[in-house]
Design a protein around this motif. Structure first.
Motif, PDB file in Angstrom:
ATOM      1  N   UNK A  58       0.925  -1.655  -0.135  1.00  0.00           N
ATOM      2  CA  UNK A  58      -0.308  -0.087  -0.135  1.00  0.00           C
ATOM      3  C   UNK A  58       1.301   1.345   0.118  1.00  0.00           C
ATOM      4  N   UNK A  59       1.554   1.404   0.458  1.00  0.00           N
ATOM      5  CA  UNK A  59       2.936   2.583   0.819  1.00  0.00           C
ATOM      6  C   UNK A  59       3.344   3.079  -1.050  1.00  0.00           C
ATOM      7  N   UNK A  60       3.442   2.111  -1.235  1.00  0.00           N
ATOM      8  CA  UNK A  60       4.095   2.511  -3.011  1.00  0.00           C
ATOM      9  C   UNK A  60       2.862   3.136  -3.766  1.00  0.00           C
ATOM     10  N   UNK A  61       1.786   1.956  -3.487  1.00  0.00           N
ATOM     11  CA  UNK A  61       0.520   3.251  -4.424  1.00  0.00           C
ATOM     12  C   UNK A  61       0.433   4.167  -3.240  1.00  0.00           C
ATOM     13  N   UNK A  62       0.026   4.420  -2.139  1.00  0.00           N
ATOM     14  CA  UNK A  62      -0.558   5.863  -1.799  1.00  0.00           C
ATOM     15  C   UNK A  62       1.241   7.358  -1.843  1.00  0.00           C
ATOM     16  N   UNK A  63       2.378   6.684  -2.167  1.00  0.00           N
ATOM     17  CA  UNK A  63       3.365   7.904  -2.730  1.00  0.00           C
ATOM     18  C   UNK A  63       3.079   8.049  -3.478  1.00  0.00           C
ATOM     19  N   UNK A  64       2.486   7.711  -4.709  1.00  0.00           N
ATOM     20  CA  UNK A  64       1.546   7.977  -5.784  1.00  0.00           C
ATOM     21  C   UNK A  64       0.727   9.254  -5.569  1.00  0.00           C
TER      22      UNK A  64
END
Length: 125
Positions: free
Chosen positions: A28-34
């Motif tokens: 989820x961290x990768x998705x939220x960073x965008x």
């Protein structure tokens, strides 16, 4: 004839991940960073969440909006459903109000209140 009131757009999205889900937190961290409209919250080990909940997705409306946000908890996600959930949270903020049809059977709970930051900037559910 009066016009219907406009439906407000969400101002922020929240993604809550229980401490028991470190792999999902990482993904989820990768998705939220965008996104500049999403906030990721890693819950403490003692945080209260519905039974078997592995992901909470909430929307918050501007304080002037006539309706509160809501928080949807998903439970027992399979690998395919996890991918669908991550795709969902990575999509448009306006789409976070309702989970996609493929995830509706995994809804553990829905809370009508939005997630608001506490004084001092610490998020809370």
């Amino acid at each position: 004839m009066p016009r219907p009131a406009p439906v407000p757009s969400p101002s922020r999205g929240w993604v809550l991940v229980p401490a028991s889900e470190p792999g999902l937190l990482h993904r989820a961290r990768h998705v939220v960073r965008r996104s500049r409209d999403l906030v990721l919250v890693a819950l403490d080990p003692g945080a209260v969440a519905p039974a078997h909940a592995c992901l909470g997705v909430g929307v918050e409306f501007a304080r002037s909006a006539p309706r509160p946000g809501r928080l949807v908890w998903l439970r027992d996600l399979t690998a395919t459903e996890t991918a669908t959930a991550l795709e969902w949270i990575g999509g448009p903020l306006a789409g976070l109000g309702d989970p996609p049809a493929a995830l509706r059977h995994r809804v553990a709970a829905t809370q009508p209140a939005g997630v608001r930051p506490r004084a001092g900037g610490q998020p809370r559910a």
